[in-house]
Design a protein around this motif. Structure first.
Motif, PDB file in Angstrom:
ATOM      1  N   ARG A 106       0.918  -1.232   0.007  1.00  0.00           N
ATOM      2  CA  ARG A 106       0.142   0.088   0.099  1.00  0.00           C
ATOM      3  C   ARG A 106       1.023   1.314   0.066  1.00  0.00           C
ATOM      4  O   ARG A 106       0.293   2.443  -0.230  1.00  0.00           O
ATOM      5  N   CYS A 107       2.051   0.882   0.224  1.00  0.00           N
ATOM      6  CA  CYS A 107       3.125   2.138  -0.010  1.00  0.00           C
ATOM      7  C   CYS A 107       3.736   2.017  -1.433  1.00  0.00           C
ATOM      8  O   CYS A 107       4.550   1.238  -1.432  1.00  0.00           O
ATOM      9  N   LEU A 108       3.092   2.556  -2.237  1.00  0.00           N
ATOM     10  CA  LEU A 108       3.386   2.113  -3.506  1.00  0.00           C
ATOM     11  C   LEU A 108       4.622   2.350  -3.994  1.00  0.00           C
ATOM     12  O   LEU A 108       5.369   3.667  -3.569  1.00  0.00           O
ATOM     13  N   GLY A 109       5.472   1.609  -5.076  1.00  0.00           N
ATOM     14  CA  GLY A 109       6.690   1.644  -5.380  1.00  0.00           C
ATOM     15  C   GLY A 109       7.704   1.586  -4.199  1.00  0.00           C
ATOM     16  O   GLY A 109       7.372   0.811  -3.441  1.00  0.00           O
ATOM     17  N   ALA A 110       8.913   2.172  -4.360  1.00  0.00           N
ATOM     18  CA  ALA A 110       9.904   1.824  -3.315  1.00  0.00           C
ATOM     19  C   ALA A 110       9.657   2.335  -2.164  1.00  0.00           C
ATOM     20  O   ALA A 110       9.194   3.645  -1.805  1.00  0.00           O
ATOM     21  N   ILE A 111       9.575   1.644  -1.024  1.00  0.00           N
ATOM     22  CA  ILE A 111       9.064   2.129   0.444  1.00  0.00           C
ATOM     23  C   ILE A 111      10.294   3.046   1.092  1.00  0.00           C
ATOM     24  O   ILE A 111      11.367   2.880   1.007  1.00  0.00           O
ATOM     25  N   THR A 112       9.616   4.297   1.527  1.00  0.00           N
ATOM     26  CA  THR A 112      10.591   5.232   2.433  1.00  0.00           C
ATOM     27  C   THR A 112       9.866   5.203   3.780  1.00  0.00           C
ATOM     28  O   THR A 112       8.720   4.903   4.127  1.00  0.00           O
ATOM     29  N   ARG A 113      10.620   5.471   4.767  1.00  0.00           N
ATOM     30  CA  ARG A 113      10.184   5.401   6.093  1.00  0.00           C
ATOM     31  C   ARG A 113       9.327   6.321   6.482  1.00  0.00           C
ATOM     32  O   ARG A 113       8.210   6.341   7.106  1.00  0.00           O
ATOM     33  N   ALA A 114       9.539   7.499   5.752  1.00  0.00           N
ATOM     34  CA  ALA A 114       8.443   8.802   5.912  1.00  0.00           C
ATOM     35  C   ALA A 114       7.317   8.696   5.501  1.00  0.00           C
ATOM     36  O   ALA A 114       6.150   8.692   6.068  1.00  0.00           O
ATOM     37  N   ARG A 115       7.200   8.108   4.120  1.00  0.00           N
ATOM     38  CA  ARG A 115       5.845   7.495   3.505  1.00  0.00           C
ATOM     39  C   ARG A 115       5.274   6.691   4.084  1.00  0.00           C
ATOM     40  O   ARG A 115       3.948   6.444   4.293  1.00  0.00           O
ATOM     41  N   LEU A 116       5.904   5.678   4.521  1.00  0.00           N
ATOM     42  CA  LEU A 116       5.440   4.522   5.514  1.00  0.00           C
ATOM     43  C   LEU A 116       4.847   4.928   6.604  1.00  0.00           C
ATOM     44  O   LEU A 116       3.646   4.720   6.945  1.00  0.00           O
ATOM     45  N   GLU A 117       5.462   5.741   7.372  1.00  0.00           N
ATOM     46  CA  GLU A 117       4.555   6.276   8.719  1.00  0.00           C
ATOM     47  C   GLU A 117       3.330   7.287   8.370  1.00  0.00           C
ATOM     48  O   GLU A 117       2.379   7.021   8.875  1.00  0.00           O
ATOM     49  N   ALA A 118       3.456   7.965   7.188  1.00  0.00           N
ATOM     50  CA  ALA A 118       2.208   8.860   6.767  1.00  0.00           C
ATOM     51  C   ALA A 118       1.148   7.538   6.432  1.00  0.00           C
ATOM     52  O   ALA A 118       0.102   7.961   6.749  1.00  0.00           O
ATOM     53  N   LEU A 119       1.519   6.641   5.907  1.00  0.00           N
ATOM     54  CA  LEU A 119       0.496   5.678   5.460  1.00  0.00           C
ATOM     55  C   LEU A 119      -0.062   4.993   6.591  1.00  0.00           C
ATOM     56  O   LEU A 119      -1.132   4.762   6.735  1.00  0.00           O
ATOM     57  N   ARG A 120       0.706   4.717   7.523  1.00  0.00           N
ATOM     58  CA  ARG A 120       0.137   3.989   8.905  1.00  0.00           C
ATOM     59  C   ARG A 120      -0.958   5.026   9.581  1.00  0.00           C
ATOM     60  O   ARG A 120      -1.822   4.936   9.955  1.00  0.00           O
ATOM     61  N   TYR A 129     -11.325  -1.468   4.181  1.00  0.00           N
ATOM     62  CA  TYR A 129     -11.088  -0.010   3.804  1.00  0.00           C
ATOM     63  C   TYR A 129      -9.778   0.203   4.265  1.00  0.00           C
ATOM     64  O   TYR A 129      -9.420  -0.431   5.181  1.00  0.00           O
ATOM     65  N   PHE A 130      -9.014   1.116   3.483  1.00  0.00           N
ATOM     66  CA  PHE A 130      -7.672   1.350   3.790  1.00  0.00           C
ATOM     67  C   PHE A 130      -7.152   2.628   3.134  1.00  0.00           C
ATOM     68  O   PHE A 130      -7.832   3.052   2.166  1.00  0.00           O
ATOM     69  N   THR A 131      -5.993   2.731   3.449  1.00  0.00           N
ATOM     70  CA  THR A 131      -5.374   4.097   2.741  1.00  0.00           C
ATOM     71  C   THR A 131      -4.142   3.455   1.646  1.00  0.00           C
ATOM     72  O   THR A 131      -3.528   2.543   2.079  1.00  0.00           O
ATOM     73  N   VAL A 132      -3.819   4.314   0.672  1.00  0.00           N
ATOM     74  CA  VAL A 132      -2.759   4.029  -0.244  1.00  0.00           C
ATOM     75  C   VAL A 132      -1.889   5.147  -0.538  1.00  0.00           C
ATOM     76  O   VAL A 132      -2.621   6.282  -0.497  1.00  0.00           O
ATOM     77  N   ILE A 133      -0.475   5.152  -0.592  1.00  0.00           N
ATOM     78  CA  ILE A 133       0.263   6.513  -0.666  1.00  0.00           C
ATOM     79  C   ILE A 133       1.237   6.156  -1.898  1.00  0.00           C
ATOM     80  O   ILE A 133       1.851   5.166  -1.721  1.00  0.00           O
ATOM     81  N   PRO A 134       0.822   6.798  -3.241  1.00  0.00           N
ATOM     82  CA  PRO A 134       1.812   6.577  -4.133  1.00  0.00           C
ATOM     83  C   PRO A 134       2.908   7.255  -4.247  1.00  0.00           C
ATOM     84  O   PRO A 134       3.126   8.261  -3.273  1.00  0.00           O
ATOM     85  N   ASP A 135       4.030   6.771  -4.847  1.00  0.00           N
ATOM     86  CA  ASP A 135       5.400   7.249  -4.933  1.00  0.00           C
ATOM     87  C   ASP A 135       5.421   8.561  -5.852  1.00  0.00           C
ATOM     88  O   ASP A 135       6.280   8.676  -6.617  1.00  0.00           O
ATOM     89  N   ASP A 141       3.825  17.684  -1.413  1.00  0.00           N
ATOM     90  CA  ASP A 141       3.728  16.420  -0.677  1.00  0.00           C
ATOM     91  C   ASP A 141       3.022  15.356  -1.436  1.00  0.00           C
ATOM     92  O   ASP A 141       2.520  15.618  -2.519  1.00  0.00           O
ATOM     93  N   TRP A 142       2.679  14.292  -0.663  1.00  0.00           N
ATOM     94  CA  TRP A 142       2.005  13.267  -0.984  1.00  0.00           C
ATOM     95  C   TRP A 142       0.306  13.265  -1.208  1.00  0.00           C
ATOM     96  O   TRP A 142      -0.066  13.956  -0.383  1.00  0.00           O
ATOM     97  N   PRO A 143      -0.215  12.441  -1.983  1.00  0.00           N
ATOM     98  CA  PRO A 143      -1.708  12.309  -1.982  1.00  0.00           C
ATOM     99  C   PRO A 143      -1.886  11.047  -1.206  1.00  0.00           C
ATOM    100  O   PRO A 143      -1.066  10.331  -1.318  1.00  0.00           O
ATOM    101  N   VAL A 144      -3.057  11.212  -0.280  1.00  0.00           N
ATOM    102  CA  VAL A 144      -3.457   9.865   0.396  1.00  0.00           C
ATOM    103  C   VAL A 144      -4.541   9.453  -0.528  1.00  0.00           C
ATOM    104  O   VAL A 144      -5.642  10.041  -0.568  1.00  0.00           O
ATOM    105  N   ILE A 145      -4.801   8.053  -1.004  1.00  0.00           N
ATOM    106  CA  ILE A 145      -5.953   7.592  -1.719  1.00  0.00           C
ATOM    107  C   ILE A 145      -6.613   6.756  -0.816  1.00  0.00           C
ATOM    108  O   ILE A 145      -5.796   5.711  -0.130  1.00  0.00           O
ATOM    109  N   ILE A 146      -8.019   6.738  -0.594  1.00  0.00           N
ATOM    110  CA  ILE A 146      -8.857   6.040   0.361  1.00  0.00           C
ATOM    111  C   ILE A 146      -9.648   4.995  -0.493  1.00  0.00           C
ATOM    112  O   ILE A 146     -10.213   5.286  -1.831  1.00  0.00           O
ATOM    113  N   ARG A 147      -9.548   3.516  -0.104  1.00  0.00           N
ATOM    114  CA  ARG A 147     -10.208   2.555  -0.694  1.00  0.00           C
ATOM    115  C   ARG A 147     -11.254   2.106   0.258  1.00  0.00           C
ATOM    116  O   ARG A 147     -10.749   1.663   1.441  1.00  0.00           O
TER     117      ARG A 147
END
Length: 326
Positions: free
Chosen positions: A212-226, A248-254, A268-274
């Motif tokens: 759900r942390c799309l593409g290469a995972i970064t720590r900052a984006r992973l925490e934003a996803l969580r 239901y969950f969120t996704v953050i693209p790279d 900044d990143w967008p958050v996608i709700i599914r």
């Protein structure tokens, strides 16, 4: 009849009474199979492994060792819940492995979804193997295999990743749920006293937030996803959608987009709700979430989650989309 075919005479476990009868039957069977020997279980915190753990704790107590590997890709609060329920409440022999740094280092710069899955699965096997080799005289490996796993992928529950353990460990499998469907496992879990938040946990992919942390995972984006996922779950629960919406969950693209924060340009990143409903996961419809609730969730995520300036709602059914993004 194959020992992997559900007996035709087996009643559907749909009531507490039937669940208790199943539990009593399995306690006898587990004690007979394991005797005074030791067993090992990879405890993810999902419903299947949690129900197996609760059964085995009741059957053989400290003869069972549960290994919970925190790979850093779980949802907010899940590792803490495993420790609280099994170690603090059930007095289980629990080994907690903090492997967050190890997994994130292995995943650095890995962007292909299938490669991410392989890295996560292979590393889990290695961590679990290392913990298994620290223990003496373990002869049994318990798994949360359920009947759909047998029907779809053979006798070993591949998504628990323990099928790849070296042959020299030579464990005998213990699979007390292998004739149950998911709804039956939940009834049994409730009868065993597990919390609803664990028994009715949403379907969660084996690689966890890694897909759900799309593409290469970064720590900052992973925490934003969580954090964004935790907000979504909190708001759905507060507004009566928990249990009503299948997943239901969120996704953050790279990628990032331009926004405005505190009167200044942000990038900044967008958050996608599914949020989807389904009966068999082969097709899925999108939940019609009230617009006012989407606005509230958007306000919370963009205010409370660092690095995010947009929230999007995925309106795509399956087909043409899949439920997960990767």
């Amino acid at each position: 009849m194959s020992n992997n075919v559900r007996p035709e005479s087996m009643a559907r476990i749909a009531t507490p009474e039937l669940a208790n009868a199943f539990i009593d039957e399995q306690l006898d069977a587990l004690r007979q199979q394991i005797g005074n020997k030791k067993a090992l279980l990879a405890l993810s915190g999902g419903v299947d492994s949690s129900v197996v753990a609760a059964l085995l704790i009741r059957a053989i107590g400290k003869q069972l060792t549960c290994v919970h590997v925190n790979h850093g890709l779980l949802r907010k609060g899940e590792p803490e819940q495993v420790v609280e329920v099994f170690q603090n409440q059930m007095n289980a022999n629990l080994v907690y492995v903090d492997a967050v740094e190890r997994f994130l280092q292995k995943l650095e710069n890995v962007s292909d979804p299938e490669q991410k899955r392989k890295v996560i699965g292979a590393e889990f096997i290695r961590v679990f193997e290392e913990e298994a080799r620290k223990l003496d005289d373990v002869q049994f490996l318990a798994q949360g295999t359920i009947y759909p796993d047998i029907l779809e992928s053979g006798p070993v529950k591949a998504h628990h990743n323990v099928g790849g353990l070296p042959e020299d460990l030579n464990f005998e499998l213990v699979e007390p749920l292998k004739f149950l469907f998911k709804d039956e496992v939940r009834v049994v879990g409730t009868a065993l006293g597990l919390p609803d938040s664990m028994v009715y946990r949403q379907p969660f992919p084996g690689p966890g937030l890694g897909v759900r942390c799309l593409g290469a995972i970064t720590r900052a984006r992973l925490e934003a996803l969580r954090e964004s996922d935790a907000i979504l779950r909190e708001e759905f629960a507060a507004n009566g959608l928990e249990g009503k919406v299948w997943q239901y969950f969120t996704v953050i693209p790279d990628f990032k987009s331009t926004g405005v924060r505190d009167g200044k340009r942000s990038y900044d990143w967008p958050v996608i709700i599914r949020a989807v409903n389904t009966k068999d996961a082969m097709t899925a419809t999108v939940e019609d979430v009230p617009f006012a609730l989407l606005q509230k969730i958007t306000a919370r995520i963009t205010t409370e989650v660092p690095g995010v300036n947009r929230v999007l709602y995925d309106l795509t059914p399956k087909p043409t989309g899949t439920i997960e993004w990767e």
